[in-house]
Design a protein around this motif. Structure first.
Motif, PDB file in Angstrom:
ATOM      1  N   ARG A 279      -9.070  -2.319   0.763  1.00 31.37           N
ATOM      2  CA  ARG A 279     -10.224  -3.024   1.310  1.00 31.37           C
ATOM      3  C   ARG A 279      -9.958  -3.465   2.733  1.00 31.37           C
ATOM      4  N   PRO A 280      -9.955  -2.551   3.692  1.00 30.45           N
ATOM      5  CA  PRO A 280      -9.620  -2.899   5.077  1.00 30.45           C
ATOM      6  C   PRO A 280     -10.615  -3.847   5.739  1.00 30.45           C
ATOM      7  N   GLY A 281     -11.778  -4.020   5.160  1.00 29.66           N
ATOM      8  CA  GLY A 281     -12.779  -4.885   5.772  1.00 29.66           C
ATOM      9  C   GLY A 281     -12.663  -6.352   5.405  1.00 29.66           C
TER      10      GLY A 281
ATOM     11  N   ASN B 196      -1.340  -5.201  19.737  1.00 33.94           N
ATOM     12  CA  ASN B 196      -0.994  -3.947  19.059  1.00 33.94           C
ATOM     13  C   ASN B 196      -1.641  -3.810  17.683  1.00 33.94           C
ATOM     14  N   ARG B 197      -2.644  -4.656  17.410  1.00 37.58           N
ATOM     15  CA  ARG B 197      -3.544  -4.515  16.273  1.00 37.58           C
ATOM     16  C   ARG B 197      -2.825  -4.521  14.914  1.00 37.58           C
ATOM     17  N   MET B 198      -1.963  -5.508  14.739  1.00 34.33           N
ATOM     18  CA  MET B 198      -1.366  -5.705  13.414  1.00 34.33           C
ATOM     19  C   MET B 198      -2.455  -6.154  12.424  1.00 34.33           C
ATOM     20  N   HIS B 199      -2.255  -5.824  11.156  1.00 32.03           N
ATOM     21  CA  HIS B 199      -3.139  -6.321  10.102  1.00 32.03           C
ATOM     22  C   HIS B 199      -2.649  -7.658   9.541  1.00 32.03           C
ATOM     23  N   ILE B 200      -1.323  -7.816   9.511  1.00 37.24           N
ATOM     24  CA  ILE B 200      -0.687  -8.994   8.916  1.00 37.24           C
ATOM     25  C   ILE B 200       0.436  -9.449   9.842  1.00 37.24           C
TER      26      ILE B 200
ATOM     27  N   GLY C   4       3.513  -8.467   1.425  1.00 30.58           N
ATOM     28  CA  GLY C   4       3.446  -7.150   0.802  1.00 30.58           C
ATOM     29  C   GLY C   4       2.242  -7.001  -0.104  1.00 30.58           C
ATOM     30  N   SER C   5       1.912  -8.048  -0.863  1.00 30.24           N
ATOM     31  CA  SER C   5       0.744  -8.004  -1.751  1.00 30.24           C
ATOM     32  C   SER C   5      -0.542  -7.841  -0.956  1.00 30.24           C
ATOM     33  N   ILE C   6      -0.633  -8.535   0.164  1.00 25.99           N
ATOM     34  CA  ILE C   6      -1.824  -8.418   1.016  1.00 25.99           C
ATOM     35  C   ILE C   6      -1.928  -7.013   1.590  1.00 25.99           C
ATOM     36  N   ALA C   7      -0.781  -6.409   1.911  1.00 27.94           N
ATOM     37  CA  ALA C   7      -0.797  -5.029   2.409  1.00 27.94           C
ATOM     38  C   ALA C   7      -1.360  -4.071   1.362  1.00 27.94           C
TER      39      ALA C   7
ATOM     40  N   GLY D 208       0.070   0.343   0.011  1.00 28.29           N
ATOM     41  CA  GLY D 208       0.002  -0.290   1.332  1.00 28.29           C
ATOM     42  C   GLY D 208       0.002   0.703   2.472  1.00 28.29           C
ATOM     43  N   ASN D 209      -0.432   1.916   2.208  1.00 30.25           N
ATOM     44  CA  ASN D 209      -0.316   3.006   3.183  1.00 30.25           C
ATOM     45  C   ASN D 209      -0.890   2.647   4.555  1.00 30.25           C
ATOM     46  N   GLN D 210      -0.013   2.725   5.577  1.00 27.50           N
ATOM     47  CA  GLN D 210      -0.372   2.573   6.989  1.00 27.50           C
ATOM     48  C   GLN D 210      -0.846   1.157   7.383  1.00 27.50           C
TER      49      GLN D 210
END
Length: 386
Positions: free
Chosen positions: A332-334, A214-218, A323-326, A119-121
Motif C-alpha cells: 500500500r504505497p499510498g 533522496n525520497r526515503m519511505h521510512i 521492517g513491518s512498515i516496509a 518489502g520489495n524496493q
C-alpha cells in the motif's frame, strides 16, 4: 537583511578548531534563507572559515562551529539553538552465532507475511553509525547511503550498532545466514553517529535532509536524548509532511509515561521494547507515550566483520517496526504516516499486563498485512495528525 555584514560576523566568530561546540542558526523566511545560502556559497572562496558552515535546506538553517553568542540574536533577529549530543539506544553486545530467523522476526509474524510482501524496493534511511557493506547477509540489502561526518567517505560502520539495526530490518542471508523482517527492502545507511555511538543534533538534521531529498519511505531513528530540540522537531515535521514515516526508539530508562526525544515528538512512531515472554522488557520506557512495542530483548542480528551479536534495547525494537512498515508499504504505497501509525496500533497484539486493552500493544506484521485486505477497496484518506 545585511547579508555581507552577517557573513563577516559569522566568519569572525567561527571556531575552526571545533572545540567551542556548535550552534544551529535558523531563518524564518524562505527567501532570506535562500539568498543567504547563495551568498554563503559565493563567499566561501574568499573566507575559508565559512567552509565550516553547513546548510540544511529542509530546516532552512546553518550549522556553525562557534561558541555561544548572543550577537546573532540581538543584531540579526535569528533563532539560535545549541547543537547537543545524542546517543544510540542499546546495551553492550554479546557474541553470538548466525541468527537464521531470529526470535523477534518470528514473534511479529514476519515469515507468515513473506508470501504476500517482502518489502520489495521500499527505501529505508537508517540514521545511525553506518553499515558493514561486506556482511554476506547485507550485500543485497544495502544501497549507497551517505556519510554525514565525512562526505568524501562511504558510510562504513565503525561501531556495529547501525549494522545490527540494518540486519533486523532487511538481512537476506537465506538458509546460511540471517533473515530480517523485510528482506527485499533497501537500507540506505546515513552515518551521523561516530564510533562511540554519539552524534550532534545537526548531523541528524542533515541526515533527515538527505533522506527527504533522496525520497526515503521510512526513516529509522534508534537513538534518543533527554532535551527537546525545536530544530530537530521542525525537521522531523517536514519529513512527515513529505510523506516519510519516522520511527523512533523510546529509550531504555525503565520510565513510565516518559520517552526520549525524538520519539516524544508527535510526528514520529515511538517504540518500546518487549521480551521473549511477550511482556514489556524491564529496561524499556513504557506507558501512554508509546505508540507500539516490538521485540527488543536478546535480539540477534548482523555485526561487523561478517559476524553476529545479541543486543538489548528499544533500538532493536524500532528496527522490527521499521521492517513491518516496509512490508506494508510495498503493498500500500499510498498510505500516509498518520494512517500507518493508526493501522499499527489497531492490529497490534495486546500485551499481558494491566491496562493492556486500552494501551499500546506489540507490532504484528502478519496482522498488519491482513488488515490491508479488508481495507483494499477503500479509498485512502488524506493526511491526518498522528
Amino acid at each position: 537583511m545585511d547579508y555581507s555584514s552577517f557573513l563577516r560576523y559569522l566568519n569572525d566568530h567561527i571556531d575552526t578548531s571545533g572545540k567551542s561546540g556548535r550552534h544551529i542558526i535558523r531563518f524564518t523566511h524562505p527567501a532570506i534563507f535562500a539568498e543567504m545560502a547563495r551568498q554563503l556559497r559565493r563567499r566561501r572562496n574568499h573566507d575559508p572559515a565559512l567552509r565550516r558552515v553547513r546548510v540544511s535546506a529542509l530546516l532552512q538553517a546553518l550549522v556553525c562551529p562557534m561558541a555561544p553568542d548572543r550577537g546573532i540574536r540581538e543584531r540579526y533577529g535569528l533563532l539560535v539553538e545549541e547543537d547537543v549530543r545524542v546517543s544510540v539506544h542499546a546495551a553492550t553486545p554479546s557474541k553470538d552465532s548466525p541468527a537464521g530467523v531470529p526470535w523477534g522476526v518470528r514473534r511479529i509474524g514476519a515469515p507468515d507475511a513473506w508470501s504476500v510482501s517482502t518489502g520489495n524496493q521500499i527505501r529505508i534511511g537508517v540514521i545511525d553509525t553506518g553499515a558493514d557493506f561486506s556482511h554476506p547477509d547485507l550485500r543485497n540489502s544495502l544501497a549507497r547511503g551517505v556519510n554525514i561526518l565525512n562526505q568524501m567517505s562511504p558510510p562504513y560502520d565503525d561501531n556495529g550498532h547501525g549494522t545490527h539495526i540494518a540486519g533486523t530490518i532487511a538481512a537476506s542471508g537465506g538458509s546460511r545466514g540471517m533473515m530480517g523482517v523485510a528482506p527485499r527492502s533497501l537500507i540506505y545507511p546515513v552515518k551521523a553517529f561516530d564510533h562511540n555511538g554519539s552524534a550532534y543534533v545537526s548531523d541528524i538534521i542533515l541526515g533527515i535532509d538527505w533522506c527527504v531529498q533522496n525520497r526515503m519511505h521510512i526513516i529509522n531513528m534508534s537513538f534518543g536524548m533527554k532535551n527537546k530540540s525545536l530544530s530537530l522537531q521542525n525537521t522531523i515535521r517536514r519529513a512527515y509532511q513529505a510523506g516519510i514515516v519516522v520511527v523512533a526508539s523510546s529509550g531504555n530508562d525503565k520510565k513510565n509515561r516518559s520517552v526520549d526525544y525524538p520519539a516524544r515528538y508527535p510526528h514520529t512512531i515511538s517504540v518500546g521494547a518487549t521480551g521473549r515472554d511477550g511482556r514489556v522488557a524491564p529496561f524499556s520506557n513504557h506507558g501512554p507515550r508509546i505508540d507500539i512495542y516490538a521485540p527488543g530483548e536478546k535480539i540477534k542480528s548482523c555485526w561487523l566483520g561478517g559476524g553476529y551479536r545479541e543486543m538489548n534495547g528499544t533500538s532493536m525494537a524500532t528496527s522490527h517496526v521499521s521492517g513491518s512498515i516496509a512490508l506494508l508499504l510495498a503493498l500500500r504505497p499510498g498510505l500516509t504516516p498518520g494512517e500507518i501509525k493508526r493501522r499499527l496500533r489497531r492490529t497490534a497484539r495486546a500485551l499481558p499486563s494491566p491496562g493492556a486493552k486500552s494501551g499500546p500493544g506489540e507490532v504484528h506484521a502478519a496482522r498488519l498485512l491482513r488488515a490491508r485486505s479488508a481495507a483494499a477497496g477503500k479509498k485512502p484518506s488524506g493526511k491526518s495528525r498522528p
